[in-house]
Design an enzyme around this catalytic site. Structure first.
Site, PDB file in Angstrom:
ATOM      1  N   ASN A 114       0.782  -1.198   0.003  1.00 15.49           N
ATOM      2  CA  ASN A 114      -0.020  -0.048  -0.008  1.00 15.49           C
ATOM      3  C   ASN A 114       0.679   1.237   0.012  1.00 15.49           C
ATOM      4  OD1 ASN A 114       0.627   0.004   2.564  1.00 15.49           O
ATOM      5  ND2 ASN A 114      -1.274  -0.165   3.643  1.00 15.49           N
ATOM      6  N   GLU A 128       7.245   7.525  16.368  1.00 23.12           N
ATOM      7  CA  GLU A 128       7.903   7.153  15.163  1.00 23.12           C
ATOM      8  C   GLU A 128       8.877   8.266  14.594  1.00 23.12           C
ATOM      9  OE1 GLU A 128       3.951   4.986  13.740  1.00 23.12           O
ATOM     10  OE2 GLU A 128       4.571   6.571  12.604  1.00 23.12           O
TER      11      GLU A 128
HETATM   12  P1  DAT Z   1      -1.940   1.481   8.598  1.00 22.75           P
HETATM   13  O1  DAT Z   1      -0.465   1.500   7.586  1.00 22.75           O
HETATM   14  O2  DAT Z   1      -2.750   2.255   7.706  1.00 22.75           O
HETATM   15  O3  DAT Z   1      -1.507   2.314   9.756  1.00 22.75           O
HETATM   16  P2  DAT Z   1      -1.838  -0.550  10.149  1.00 22.75           P
HETATM   17  O4  DAT Z   1      -0.986   0.212  10.999  1.00 22.75           O
HETATM   18  O5  DAT Z   1      -3.111  -1.442  10.698  1.00 22.75           O
HETATM   19  O6  DAT Z   1      -2.461   0.189   8.894  1.00 22.75           O
HETATM   20  O7  DAT Z   1      -0.863  -1.837   9.370  1.00 22.75           O
HETATM   21  C1  DAT Z   1       0.420  -1.604   9.105  1.00 22.75           C
HETATM   22  C2  DAT Z   1       0.489  -2.148   7.778  1.00 22.75           C
HETATM   23  O8  DAT Z   1       0.583  -3.454   7.674  1.00 22.75           O
HETATM   24  C3  DAT Z   1      -0.291  -1.875   6.743  1.00 22.75           C
HETATM   25  O9  DAT Z   1      -0.163  -0.345   5.996  1.00 22.75           O
HETATM   26  C4  DAT Z   1      -0.205  -2.580   5.591  1.00 22.75           C
HETATM   27  C5  DAT Z   1      -0.038  -3.895   6.593  1.00 22.75           C
HETATM   28  N1  DAT Z   1      -1.206  -4.782   6.656  1.00 22.75           N
HETATM   29  C6  DAT Z   1      -2.242  -4.367   7.568  1.00 22.75           C
HETATM   30  N2  DAT Z   1      -3.324  -5.100   7.595  1.00 22.75           N
HETATM   31  C7  DAT Z   1      -2.849  -6.214   6.767  1.00 22.75           C
HETATM   32  C8  DAT Z   1      -3.359  -7.280   6.421  1.00 22.75           C
HETATM   33  N3  DAT Z   1      -4.607  -7.866   6.736  1.00 22.75           N
HETATM   34  N4  DAT Z   1      -2.842  -8.229   5.628  1.00 22.75           N
HETATM   35  C9  DAT Z   1      -1.624  -7.804   5.041  1.00 22.75           C
HETATM   36  N5  DAT Z   1      -0.702  -6.671   5.381  1.00 22.75           N
HETATM   37  C10 DAT Z   1      -1.496  -5.923   6.501  1.00 22.75           C
END
Ligand code: DAT
Ligand code: MG
Length: 151
Positions: A114, A128
């Site tokens: 993403n 961070e």
């Molecule tokens: P964000 O990056 O929007 O803060 P997060 O902190 O929940 O989201 O997760 C960190 C990253 O982990 C996210 O950008 C992409 C990866 N990620 C999150 N959920 C996932 C999933 N279900 N499967 C694979 N990668 C995932």
């Protein structure tokens, strides 16, 4: 309030796909101020700490490996409500849920690729920023556009 800061990173896929300029452009044209930037291949140690809250999730190892697979563009942006607005500009975690006009909505398809990171709260932003940058790597400067962006 205009001094709030957030940590934004262009992930290895965003770098490889040549999207650094497009992503920086959106924050710049919005009116936020860049106060720190480094192009770096982060250590696995740093990335494991960065994503420590997700340690129990099944994708944690793969996430850290992907983040370590190439260079990232790590940045600190400053401005009024920049943490929340930065997240809105990024879009939803899953690009499939991200609206057109957001970075993830416009440039990527899968949650595991993403292309960008943004802090989710002022608290995590501060953590961070301290993890990725030394205090002397952040630059406090006055933008001449400031008085045309804020009333
Ligand atoms: P964000 O990056 O929007 O803060 P997060 O902190 O929940 O989201 O997760 C960190 C990253 O982990 C996210 O950008 C992409 C990866 N990620 C999150 N959920 C996932 C999933 N279900 N499967 C694979 N990668 C995932
Ligand atoms: Mg997150």
């Amino acid at each position: 309030m205009a001094e709030e800061r957030t940590f934004i990173a262009i992930k290895p896929d965003g770098v490889q796909r040549g999207l650094i300029g497009d992503i920086i452009k959106r924050f710049e044209q919005k009116g936020f101020k860049l106060v720190g930037m480094k192009f770096t291949q982060a250590s696995e140690e740093l990335l494991k700490e960065h994503y420590i809250d997700l340690k129990a999730r099944p994708f944690y190892e793969g996430l850290c490996k992907y983040m370590h697979s190439g260079p990232v563009c790590a940045m600190v942006w400053e401005g009024l409500n920049v943490v929340k607005t930065g997240r809105v500009m990024l879009g939803e975690t899953n690009p499939a849920d991200s609206k057109p006009g957001t970075i993830r909505g416009d440039f990527c398809i899968q949650v595991g690729r993403n292309i960008c990171h943004g802090s989710d709260s002022v608290d995590s932003a501060n953590k961070e920023i301290a993890l990725w940058f030394k205090p002397e790597e952040l630059v406090s400067w006055k933008s001449c556009a400031g008085s045309w962006i804020y009333e």
